[in-house]
Design a protein around this motif. Structure first.
Motif, PDB file in Angstrom:
ATOM      1  N   ASN A 137       0.846  -1.194   0.000  1.00  0.00           N
ATOM      2  CA  ASN A 137       0.000   0.000   0.000  1.00  0.00           C
ATOM      3  C   ASN A 137       0.886   1.250   0.000  1.00  0.00           C
ATOM      4  O   ASN A 137       0.960   2.000   0.983  1.00  0.00           O
ATOM      5  CB  ASN A 137      -0.925  -0.001   1.222  1.00  0.00           C
ATOM      6  CG  ASN A 137      -2.048  -1.007   1.095  1.00  0.00           C
ATOM      7  OD1 ASN A 137      -3.096  -0.709   0.542  1.00  0.00           O
ATOM      8  ND2 ASN A 137      -1.824  -2.202   1.603  1.00  0.00           N
ATOM      9  N   ARG A 174       0.820   4.182  -1.417  1.00  0.00           N
ATOM     10  CA  ARG A 174       0.233   5.514  -1.200  1.00  0.00           C
ATOM     11  C   ARG A 174      -0.024   5.749   0.281  1.00  0.00           C
ATOM     12  O   ARG A 174       0.294   6.819   0.820  1.00  0.00           O
ATOM     13  CB  ARG A 174      -1.056   5.665  -1.987  1.00  0.00           C
ATOM     14  CG  ARG A 174      -1.717   7.025  -1.774  1.00  0.00           C
ATOM     15  CD  ARG A 174      -2.978   7.177  -2.603  1.00  0.00           C
ATOM     16  NE  ARG A 174      -2.660   7.265  -4.024  1.00  0.00           N
ATOM     17  CZ  ARG A 174      -3.579   7.422  -4.971  1.00  0.00           C
ATOM     18  NH1 ARG A 174      -4.861   7.486  -4.648  1.00  0.00           N
ATOM     19  NH2 ARG A 174      -3.226   7.501  -6.235  1.00  0.00           N
ATOM     20  N   ALA A 175      -0.578   4.720   0.953  1.00  0.00           N
ATOM     21  CA  ALA A 175      -0.851   4.855   2.389  1.00  0.00           C
ATOM     22  C   ALA A 175       0.450   4.998   3.181  1.00  0.00           C
ATOM     23  O   ALA A 175       0.502   5.741   4.164  1.00  0.00           O
ATOM     24  CB  ALA A 175      -1.650   3.651   2.886  1.00  0.00           C
ATOM     25  N   ASP A 197       1.656   8.519   2.868  1.00  0.00           N
ATOM     26  CA  ASP A 197       0.807   9.460   3.617  1.00  0.00           C
ATOM     27  C   ASP A 197       0.898   9.271   5.129  1.00  0.00           C
ATOM     28  O   ASP A 197       0.374  10.084   5.888  1.00  0.00           O
ATOM     29  CB  ASP A 197      -0.661   9.307   3.194  1.00  0.00           C
ATOM     30  CG  ASP A 197      -0.896   9.771   1.763  1.00  0.00           C
ATOM     31  OD1 ASP A 197      -0.018  10.482   1.232  1.00  0.00           O
ATOM     32  OD2 ASP A 197      -1.928   9.395   1.186  1.00  0.00           O
ATOM     33  N   SER A 198       1.530   8.195   5.568  1.00  0.00           N
ATOM     34  CA  SER A 198       1.632   7.897   6.998  1.00  0.00           C
ATOM     35  C   SER A 198       2.881   8.553   7.580  1.00  0.00           C
ATOM     36  O   SER A 198       3.994   8.306   7.118  1.00  0.00           O
ATOM     37  CB  SER A 198       1.695   6.383   7.216  1.00  0.00           C
ATOM     38  OG  SER A 198       2.154   6.076   8.520  1.00  0.00           O
ATOM     39  N   PHE A 242      -3.139   4.160   9.567  1.00  0.00           N
ATOM     40  CA  PHE A 242      -2.833   3.075   8.636  1.00  0.00           C
ATOM     41  C   PHE A 242      -2.471   1.805   9.403  1.00  0.00           C
ATOM     42  O   PHE A 242      -2.927   0.711   9.061  1.00  0.00           O
ATOM     43  CB  PHE A 242      -1.698   3.505   7.706  1.00  0.00           C
ATOM     44  CG  PHE A 242      -1.318   2.472   6.684  1.00  0.00           C
ATOM     45  CD1 PHE A 242      -2.282   1.769   5.971  1.00  0.00           C
ATOM     46  CD2 PHE A 242       0.019   2.201   6.414  1.00  0.00           C
ATOM     47  CE1 PHE A 242      -1.930   0.820   5.023  1.00  0.00           C
ATOM     48  CE2 PHE A 242       0.386   1.254   5.475  1.00  0.00           C
ATOM     49  CZ  PHE A 242      -0.588   0.560   4.771  1.00  0.00           C
TER      50      PHE A 242
END
Length: 324
Positions: A198, A200-201, A204-205, A231
């Motif tokens: 993941n 993208r996650a 963004d985390s 996440f």
């Protein structure tokens, strides 16, 4: 007079050697990282060097019994490693014979997860429980099953491979070759893989964006949840659900009194066990029955290695189990 036991744990990340006694006391230990290209000859040489060092530290001249536990399928009757996922070149290798010949002592081999179940029976939460399932939740997922007070090995000695029950048809490919196994979804390696996939996650985390891919582990996911990373929370909720589905399948099949969970991930404590108990209750639906899920022994891997020869001696001589 107590028995002194030399125990080896040949695992995926480390090889450990302990000296303990039949009261469950660990007298010494020696550890080294697992080297994938060690090979047969070098492995035995290292085991003997480590065994001699552990005996010396424990002030024991000669062991009364020896146990070897191995992370992979074994033929305990022949003392043979069937397949070796962690150290190359050990398939169909008689690991017992050279150790037995060097120490001139009865030596017994067992799969690591089944050995951990034996340790729980002799020294842990399974002492007074005749029907229980042990699950090791670590890099992968394995298990051991006690039915009516006896370890259930199955027709080929390979019972307890609970990590290879399929819980998601056409899910991710497992190391065994099947798709959607519990291990491929909820084992430590699988948890890390699901995070990395993941991207993208991860970007963004705030928590995971600071880590390199090789630093992402199941333990880091639990750490991220404690720091409020959403996440991490989502990954763990998925993982708990997969584990609950797998455990309810096992409980519906075997109807144990107790499920004991050990392995590295079990050290997450309440962050694992509280939501897992709730998820299992929910997953039972109308098939609910009383059950307990409890953590395994703190030093279960050390006790597993010394428990194997104790339990095997009882089986060979038809003795009732002692209460250790």
């Amino acid at each position: 007079m107590s028995l002194n036991i030399l125990g080896y744990d040949v695992g995926g990340t480390k090889i450990s050697t302990v000296v303990g006694n039949d009261s469950g006391e660990i007298l010494s230990n020696v550890r080294m990282p697992t080297v994938k290209h060690l090979g047969k000859k070098r492995l035995i040489e290292e085991m003997i060097t480590m065994g001699d060092a552990a005996l010396k530290k424990a002030h024991v001249e000669k062991p009364d019994l020896i146990g070897i536990i191995f992370a992979g399928p074994v033929d305990r009757n022949r003392g043979v490693v069937i397949a070796s996922p962690n150290i190359f070149g050990l398939s169909n290798f008689n690991i017992v014979e050279p150790i037995r010949d060097y120490y001139r002592t009865d030596t017994f081999l067992e799969n690591d997860a089944q050995a951990a179940a034996i340790a729980e029976r002799l020294f842990g939460s399974g002492r007074n429980v005749d029907n229980f399932v042990y699950m090791t939740l670590s890099t992968g997922i394995g298990g051991g099953i006690f039915i009516n007070g006896k370890l259930y090995r199955g027709a080929h000695g390979m019972a307890g491979e609970i990590g290879h029950n399929v819980i998601m048809v056409n899910g991710p490919t497992c190391g065994c070759g099947r798709r959607g196994c519990l291990e491929a979804l909820a084992g430590g390696k699988a948890i890390a893989r699901r995070v990395i996939e993941n991207l993208r996650a991860v970007r963004d985390s705030d928590f995971f964006s600071k880590l390199r891919p090789n630093e992402i582990t199941a333990e880091k996911v639990f750490e991220g949840k404690k720091q409020g990373d959403m996440f991490s929370q989502l990954i763990l909720e998925e993982t708990i659900y997969y584990l609950a589905v797998g455990l309810v399948n096992i409980i519906n099949t075997l109807d144990p009194e107790l499920v004991i969970i050990g392995g590295g991930i079990s050290k997450a404590g309440k962050d694992l066990f509280d939501p897992l108990n709730d998820a299992v209750k929910e997953e039972f639906k109308s098939m609910y029955r009383p059950f307990k899920i409890v953590p395994g022994l703190e030093n279960g891997s050390d006790l597993a290695a010394i428990s194997v020869p104790l339990y095997t001696e009882m089986e060979l001589h038809g003795e009732g189990e002692k209460q250790y």
